[in-house]
Design an enzyme around this catalytic site. Structure first.
Site, PDB file in Angstrom:
ATOM      1  N   GLN A 175       4.227   2.741   6.779  1.00 30.06           N
ATOM      2  CA  GLN A 175       4.035   4.128   7.201  1.00 30.06           C
ATOM      3  C   GLN A 175       5.021   4.519   8.302  1.00 30.06           C
ATOM      4  O   GLN A 175       5.349   5.701   8.454  1.00 30.06           O
ATOM      5  CB  GLN A 175       2.590   4.273   7.687  1.00 30.06           C
ATOM      6  CG  GLN A 175       2.038   5.671   7.702  1.00 30.06           C
ATOM      7  CD  GLN A 175       2.008   6.360   6.356  1.00 30.06           C
ATOM      8  OE1 GLN A 175       2.418   7.503   6.254  1.00 30.06           O
ATOM      9  NE2 GLN A 175       1.536   5.696   5.313  1.00 30.06           N
ATOM     10  N   HIS A 197       8.977   4.932  -1.141  1.00 32.99           N
ATOM     11  CA  HIS A 197       8.463   6.275  -1.473  1.00 32.99           C
ATOM     12  C   HIS A 197       7.783   6.995  -0.309  1.00 32.99           C
ATOM     13  O   HIS A 197       7.330   8.122  -0.456  1.00 32.99           O
ATOM     14  CB  HIS A 197       7.541   6.211  -2.702  1.00 32.99           C
ATOM     15  CG  HIS A 197       6.176   5.640  -2.460  1.00 32.99           C
ATOM     16  ND1 HIS A 197       5.075   6.428  -2.278  1.00 32.99           N
ATOM     17  CD2 HIS A 197       5.735   4.361  -2.382  1.00 32.99           C
ATOM     18  CE1 HIS A 197       4.005   5.663  -2.116  1.00 32.99           C
ATOM     19  NE2 HIS A 197       4.388   4.395  -2.163  1.00 32.99           N
ATOM     20  N   THR A 233      14.179  -9.150 -12.986  1.00 34.13           N
ATOM     21  CA  THR A 233      15.406  -8.358 -13.022  1.00 34.13           C
ATOM     22  C   THR A 233      15.204  -7.173 -12.089  1.00 34.13           C
ATOM     23  O   THR A 233      14.173  -6.501 -12.134  1.00 34.13           O
ATOM     24  CB  THR A 233      15.700  -7.900 -14.461  1.00 34.13           C
ATOM     25  OG1 THR A 233      15.857  -9.075 -15.260  1.00 34.13           O
ATOM     26  CG2 THR A 233      16.964  -7.055 -14.510  1.00 34.13           C
ATOM     27  N   CYS A 321      -5.856   5.725  -1.321  1.00 36.41           N
ATOM     28  CA  CYS A 321      -6.467   4.615  -2.040  1.00 36.41           C
ATOM     29  C   CYS A 321      -7.980   4.623  -1.919  1.00 36.41           C
ATOM     30  O   CYS A 321      -8.657   3.935  -2.650  1.00 36.41           O
ATOM     31  CB  CYS A 321      -5.908   3.290  -1.513  1.00 36.41           C
ATOM     32  SG  CYS A 321      -4.147   3.366  -1.264  1.00 36.41           S
TER      33      CYS A 321
HETATM   34  C1  LIG Z   1       1.589   3.318   1.360  1.00 33.92           C
HETATM   35  C2  LIG Z   1       1.239   2.140   2.179  1.00 33.92           C
HETATM   36  C3  LIG Z   1       1.215   0.852   1.628  1.00 33.92           C
HETATM   37  C4  LIG Z   1       1.451   0.588   0.173  1.00 33.92           C
HETATM   38  O1  LIG Z   1       2.774   0.797  -0.220  1.00 33.92           O
HETATM   39  P1  LIG Z   1       3.068   1.020  -1.785  1.00 33.92           P
HETATM   40  O2  LIG Z   1       4.550   0.999  -1.892  1.00 33.92           O
HETATM   41  O3  LIG Z   1       2.465   2.347  -2.137  1.00 33.92           O
HETATM   42  O4  LIG Z   1       2.427  -0.105  -2.507  1.00 33.92           O
HETATM   43  C5  LIG Z   1       0.920  -0.205   2.463  1.00 33.92           C
HETATM   44  N1  LIG Z   1       0.665  -0.014   3.752  1.00 33.92           N
HETATM   45  C6  LIG Z   1       0.694   1.197   4.320  1.00 33.92           C
HETATM   46  C7  LIG Z   1       0.422   1.333   5.775  1.00 33.92           C
HETATM   47  C8  LIG Z   1       0.977   2.322   3.560  1.00 33.92           C
HETATM   48  O5  LIG Z   1       0.972   3.529   4.121  1.00 33.92           O
END
Ligand SMILES: *Cc1c(COP(=O)(O)O)cnc(C)c1O
Length: 380
Positions: A175, A197, A233, A321
């Site tokens: 984050q 992302h 890969t 989530c």
């Molecule tokens: C979004 C997030 C994740 C998970 O990352 P992904 O690439 O979506 O699997 C893990 N930890 C935190 C603090 C996040 O905000």
């Protein structure tokens, strides 16, 4: 539409897509192949590896690409715990589920777990960490910044304590990465997880920083990719996009932080001024530049989100989530909110693309929605 759920995911930046396109089309070679098309893909990956390393003060060969931030967390935690001698591991009560569920898994497999509590702002107390460490402790994992309430942990201090005791220190910086300066040496991190992302890069690519000399098991068995540690890969286009998103974030970091903090703080002030019986969750200043998280008494977060959605506003009640389940957020419970209040929370997470006009529109829509929901609520 007004999108203010940038803690869940961000829009892919058009400049990032431009950098990715050749690797989705003409430059399709397998990076493990020795002919030109393969070598070009390999070079692109190594270039991105350098870009990621530079953005966190790491060396290039300490960066390992993964399929996501969750994967980086899983690898760090299980990989270190299962290759260490000790059977005691430490984390905090407010971690992302990608961390918490790894600890639960390890607990079921014979590890002893300490979950450090947090204060009402969501801060871990370094003294609590010191007190929790035993001769048997083999891993400490505390997130850099929280995805729900935005609180930034004193990770440098926590990492220093781990280092003093020679215990590997992992931090989930998914984050935080791209939104605040991060340096693995300042943090004293041995392992650090990031994901593309959350900063304008593509979904499905992350990375784990592993400090040289850290004992960790191989994650995927198969090919020799990622220095023999993570077979598969490579997601070449995704990795290229990740590297470039990191470069863009570094370049504009100071400017973006200032812009988002001002959006955030104005928004917080407006909510306090216009809606009674609410509270800001998380620390007032030690928080991510784009994060706002409020609890509104007597209302239910899901209804609030649906009504905002009808007005074209995409926000969140906390972690993406946990939505879909009706359990209140473990983070809000850990900072001491009662169940009813934890249910009535709203997270607005800005990106640098949001504007003050959009923030004003959200406030304008939010006021009557909260009022209506309170009138309908049996709790008022
Ligand atoms: C979004 C997030 C994740 C998970 O990352 P992904 O690439 O979506 O699997 C893990 N930890 C935190 C603090 C996040 O905000």
């Amino acid at each position: 539409m007004i999108y203010v759920d940038n803690a869940a995911t961000t829009a892919l930046k058009p400049e990032v897509l431009d950098k990715m396109m050749p690797y989705l089309t003409s430059k399709y070679g397998n990076p493990s192949s020795i002919y030109t098309l393969g070598r070009e893909a390999k070079e692109a990956i190594e270039n991105a590896r350098q870009q990621i390393a530079d953005s966190i003060g790491a060396k290039k060969d300490e960066i390992f690409f993964t399929g996501s931030g969750s994967e980086a967390d899983n690898w760090a935690i299980k990989g270190v715990a299962q290759s260490g001698k000790g059977r005691h591991i430490i984390t905090s009560a407010i971690e992302h589920h990608a961390v918490l569920h790894c600890f639960e898994y390890l607990k079921r497999n014979g590890f002893e777990v300490t979950y450090l509590g947090v204060d009402s702002y969501g801060l871990v107390n370094p003294d609590d960490l010191k007190a929790a460490i035993t001769d048997d402790t083999s891993l400490i994992s505390i997130m850099t910044a929280n995805n729900e309430i935005g609180t930034i942990q004193p990770v440098s201090q926590l990492g220093a304590i781990a280092k003093e005791h020679k215990i590997p220190f992992h931090t989930d910086a998914v984050q935080a990465f791209g939104h605040m300066p991060l340096d693995v040496d300042d943090i004293n991190a041995d392992l650090l997880s990031i994901s593309a992302h959350k900063l304008g890069g593509p979904k499905g690519v992350g990375a784990l920083y592993i400090r040289k000399g850290t004992r960790i098991s191989q994650y995927m068995h198969g090919g020799a990719q990622e220095n023999n540690k993570r077979a598969s890969t490579e997601n070449v286009a995704g990795i290229v996009g990740f590297g470039y998103a990191a470069v863009l974030a570094q370049k504009k970091m100071a400017e973006n932080i200032e812009k988002m903090q001002s959006l955030r703080d104005d928004f917080i002030k407006q909510v306090y001024n216009s809606i009674p019986n609410c509270r800001l969750n998380g620390h007032p200043t030690k928080r991510l530049p784009g994060n706002v998280n409020f609890s509104f008494d007597f209302i239910e977060g899901e209804s609030l989100l649906l009504m905002l959605d009808l007005k074209g506003i995409a926000a969140s009640s906390g972690s993406a989530c946990t939505s879909g389940s009706l359990d209140p957020s473990h983070v809000l419970l850990a900072i001491g909110l009662p169940h009813e209040t934890a249910h009535g929370s709203l997270r607005v997470s800005f990106s640098e693309d949001n504007t003050a006009e959009q923030a004003d529109t959200i406030i304008k829509e939010l006021i009557p929605i909260v009022q209506r929901l309170r009138e309908m609520s049996p709790l008022t």
